[in-house]
Design a protein around this motif. Structure first.
Motif, PDB file in Angstrom:
ATOM      1  N   HIS A  39     -14.530  -4.682   0.184  1.00 39.89           N
ATOM      2  CA  HIS A  39     -13.539  -3.998  -0.873  1.00 39.89           C
ATOM      3  C   HIS A  39     -12.577  -5.449  -1.386  1.00 39.89           C
ATOM      4  O   HIS A  39     -12.662  -6.084  -0.712  1.00 39.89           O
ATOM      5  CB  HIS A  39     -12.772  -2.916  -0.649  1.00 39.89           C
ATOM      6  CG  HIS A  39     -11.881  -2.484  -1.662  1.00 39.89           C
ATOM      7  ND1 HIS A  39     -12.373  -2.000  -2.842  1.00 39.89           N
ATOM      8  CD2 HIS A  39     -10.691  -2.247  -1.530  1.00 39.89           C
ATOM      9  CE1 HIS A  39     -11.438  -1.555  -3.616  1.00 39.89           C
ATOM     10  NE2 HIS A  39     -10.159  -1.744  -2.859  1.00 39.89           N
ATOM     11  N   GLU A  41      -9.753  -6.741  -4.286  1.00 43.89           N
ATOM     12  CA  GLU A  41      -8.685  -6.494  -5.463  1.00 43.89           C
ATOM     13  C   GLU A  41      -8.468  -7.850  -6.177  1.00 43.89           C
ATOM     14  O   GLU A  41      -8.421  -9.001  -5.485  1.00 43.89           O
ATOM     15  CB  GLU A  41      -7.387  -6.054  -4.810  1.00 43.89           C
ATOM     16  CG  GLU A  41      -7.364  -4.757  -4.172  1.00 43.89           C
ATOM     17  CD  GLU A  41      -5.897  -4.374  -3.737  1.00 43.89           C
ATOM     18  OE1 GLU A  41      -4.935  -5.070  -4.074  1.00 43.89           O
ATOM     19  OE2 GLU A  41      -5.716  -3.128  -3.114  1.00 43.89           O
ATOM     20  N   THR A  43      -9.396  -4.485  -8.538  1.00 49.68           N
ATOM     21  CA  THR A  43     -10.613  -3.757  -8.433  1.00 49.68           C
ATOM     22  C   THR A  43     -11.184  -3.683  -9.832  1.00 49.68           C
ATOM     23  O   THR A  43     -10.830  -4.650 -10.877  1.00 49.68           O
ATOM     24  CB  THR A  43     -10.307  -2.308  -8.289  1.00 49.68           C
ATOM     25  OG1 THR A  43      -9.602  -1.657  -9.139  1.00 49.68           O
ATOM     26  CG2 THR A  43      -9.221  -2.124  -6.748  1.00 49.68           C
ATOM     27  N   GLY A  48      -7.190  -3.332 -13.177  1.00 53.70           N
ATOM     28  CA  GLY A  48      -8.078  -4.469 -12.622  1.00 53.70           C
ATOM     29  C   GLY A  48      -8.845  -5.378 -13.525  1.00 53.70           C
ATOM     30  O   GLY A  48      -8.728  -6.613 -13.322  1.00 53.70           O
ATOM     31  N   ASP A  73      -3.134  -1.161 -10.388  1.00 51.52           N
ATOM     32  CA  ASP A  73      -4.299  -1.111  -9.619  1.00 51.52           C
ATOM     33  C   ASP A  73      -4.435  -0.901  -8.205  1.00 51.52           C
ATOM     34  O   ASP A  73      -5.443  -0.391  -7.659  1.00 51.52           O
ATOM     35  CB  ASP A  73      -4.828  -2.900 -10.128  1.00 51.52           C
ATOM     36  CG  ASP A  73      -6.206  -3.150  -9.515  1.00 51.52           C
ATOM     37  OD1 ASP A  73      -7.341  -2.129 -10.051  1.00 51.52           O
ATOM     38  OD2 ASP A  73      -6.418  -3.973  -8.779  1.00 51.52           O
ATOM     39  N   ARG A  74      -3.367  -1.357  -7.487  1.00 51.03           N
ATOM     40  CA  ARG A  74      -3.343  -1.219  -6.064  1.00 51.03           C
ATOM     41  C   ARG A  74      -3.314   0.189  -5.680  1.00 51.03           C
ATOM     42  O   ARG A  74      -3.876   0.653  -4.626  1.00 51.03           O
ATOM     43  CB  ARG A  74      -2.145  -2.194  -5.440  1.00 51.03           C
ATOM     44  CG  ARG A  74      -2.264  -1.914  -4.090  1.00 51.03           C
ATOM     45  CD  ARG A  74      -1.603  -3.007  -3.145  1.00 51.03           C
ATOM     46  NE  ARG A  74      -2.369  -4.247  -3.641  1.00 51.03           N
ATOM     47  CZ  ARG A  74      -1.509  -5.324  -4.302  1.00 51.03           C
ATOM     48  NH1 ARG A  74      -0.560  -5.318  -4.689  1.00 51.03           N
ATOM     49  NH2 ARG A  74      -2.742  -6.465  -4.718  1.00 51.03           N
ATOM     50  N   SER A  77      -6.617   1.408  -6.015  1.00 55.77           N
ATOM     51  CA  SER A  77      -7.372   0.819  -4.826  1.00 55.77           C
ATOM     52  C   SER A  77      -7.353   1.505  -3.473  1.00 55.77           C
ATOM     53  O   SER A  77      -8.302   2.006  -2.832  1.00 55.77           O
ATOM     54  CB  SER A  77      -6.883  -0.620  -4.621  1.00 55.77           C
ATOM     55  OG  SER A  77      -7.458  -1.237  -3.565  1.00 55.77           O
ATOM     56  N   THR A  81     -10.034   4.272  -2.864  1.00 58.63           N
ATOM     57  CA  THR A  81     -11.134   3.253  -1.754  1.00 58.63           C
ATOM     58  C   THR A  81     -10.542   3.267  -0.410  1.00 58.63           C
ATOM     59  O   THR A  81     -11.135   3.864   0.829  1.00 58.63           O
ATOM     60  CB  THR A  81     -11.429   2.054  -2.339  1.00 58.63           C
ATOM     61  OG1 THR A  81     -11.888   2.240  -3.754  1.00 58.63           O
ATOM     62  CG2 THR A  81     -12.503   1.319  -1.281  1.00 58.63           C
ATOM     63  N   GLN A  94     -11.308  -6.451   3.348  1.00 57.83           N
ATOM     64  CA  GLN A  94     -11.087  -6.567   1.998  1.00 57.83           C
ATOM     65  C   GLN A  94     -10.432  -7.879   1.589  1.00 57.83           C
ATOM     66  O   GLN A  94      -9.972  -9.015   2.188  1.00 57.83           O
ATOM     67  CB  GLN A  94      -9.618  -5.709   1.871  1.00 57.83           C
ATOM     68  CG  GLN A  94      -9.343  -5.720   0.163  1.00 57.83           C
ATOM     69  CD  GLN A  94      -8.226  -4.457  -0.013  1.00 57.83           C
ATOM     70  OE1 GLN A  94      -8.752  -3.386   0.509  1.00 57.83           O
ATOM     71  NE2 GLN A  94      -7.295  -4.661  -0.593  1.00 57.83           N
ATOM     72  N   TYR A  97      -5.070  -8.585  -1.126  1.00 58.74           N
ATOM     73  CA  TYR A  97      -4.247  -7.393  -0.825  1.00 58.74           C
ATOM     74  C   TYR A  97      -2.739  -7.599  -1.358  1.00 58.74           C
ATOM     75  O   TYR A  97      -2.711  -8.706  -2.280  1.00 58.74           O
ATOM     76  CB  TYR A  97      -4.186  -6.710   0.444  1.00 58.74           C
ATOM     77  CG  TYR A  97      -3.589  -5.400   0.716  1.00 58.74           C
ATOM     78  CD1 TYR A  97      -4.084  -4.258  -0.302  1.00 58.74           C
ATOM     79  CD2 TYR A  97      -3.058  -5.089   1.940  1.00 58.74           C
ATOM     80  CE1 TYR A  97      -3.364  -3.230  -0.011  1.00 58.74           C
ATOM     81  CE2 TYR A  97      -2.644  -3.697   2.171  1.00 58.74           C
ATOM     82  CZ  TYR A  97      -2.767  -2.672   1.208  1.00 58.74           C
ATOM     83  OH  TYR A  97      -2.440  -1.284   1.431  1.00 58.74           O
TER      84      TYR A  97
END
Length: 203
Positions: A39, A41, A43, A48, A73-74, A77, A81, A94, A97
């Protein structure tokens, strides 16, 4: 979080190789019967995508707008996800982050720490381990120049130095610093071995 699920984050300045390394780590873990999801970021959410356009140097955003978009966006995320995967016993590998947001958007070390606390206050899950692909801003610049392509928002060496210093100030004590100048295969194997050890210790 079920015992079988873990959350591993790869961080580093631009050009440190974290996207390549994290993808290869994810692939290698799958071959070792550690089901995981790679994954990254920012995203592909609406927030994102706006950030990606800014990072590519295609649009302008004020520091406040950048931070707001990263937090929005986080949330997508984490809620869509990260948490569902962890709840289902899956491991997340990931690329970037909230440490990235703190390091990049922080004007200085103190401001970076404030941004980190802002993310922690939102209850975003903490990773089991952070891997910092350690590369000097000078070496990273050389790599990005060799790679070519479009100039990005934080490409300036002075900016990368500020980001690097911010990272050193805010990364958790348990962070594993990985020599990003080492051979790619060595870097990937080193991270996978550490992950396997961590997983076996937690069972």
């Amino acid at each position: 979080m079920p015992a079988s699920s873990h959350f591993f984050v790869f961080e580093g300045i631009d050009g440190s190789g974290k996207t390549t390394v994290s993808k290869k780590v994810s692939e290698l873990l799958n071959t070792k019967s550690i089901p995981n999801q790679w994954h990254r970021e920012p995203t592909e959410s609406v927030h994102g995508l706006k950030l990606r356009e800014f990072l590519k140097g295609n649009t302008k955003l004020s520091p406040e707008e950048q931070l707001k978009l990263f937090l929005l966006d986080r949330e997508v995320s984490v809620n869509e996800t990260i948490l569902p995967a962890l709840k289902n016993g899956k491991t997340i590998v990931q690329d970037r982050y909230y440490f990235s947001t703190a390091a990049y958007q922080g004007k200085d070390e103190e401001h970076a720490a404030d941004i980190l606390y802002m993310n922690e206050d939102k209850g975003f899950p903490e990773p089991n381990r952070v891997y910092f692909l350690d590369l000097s801003p000078e070496e990273a610049l050389e790599r990005r120049n060799t790679r070519g392509g479009q100039k990005e928002a934080f490409d300036d060496e002075k900016e990368q130095t500020r980001i690097y210093q911010n990272y050193l100030a805010i990364l958790p004590e348990s962070t594993i610093f990985v020599d990003a100048t080492a051979d790619l295969e060595e870097v990937v194997n080193f991270c996978v071995e550490d992950i396997l050890k961590l997983i076996s210790e937690s069972h």
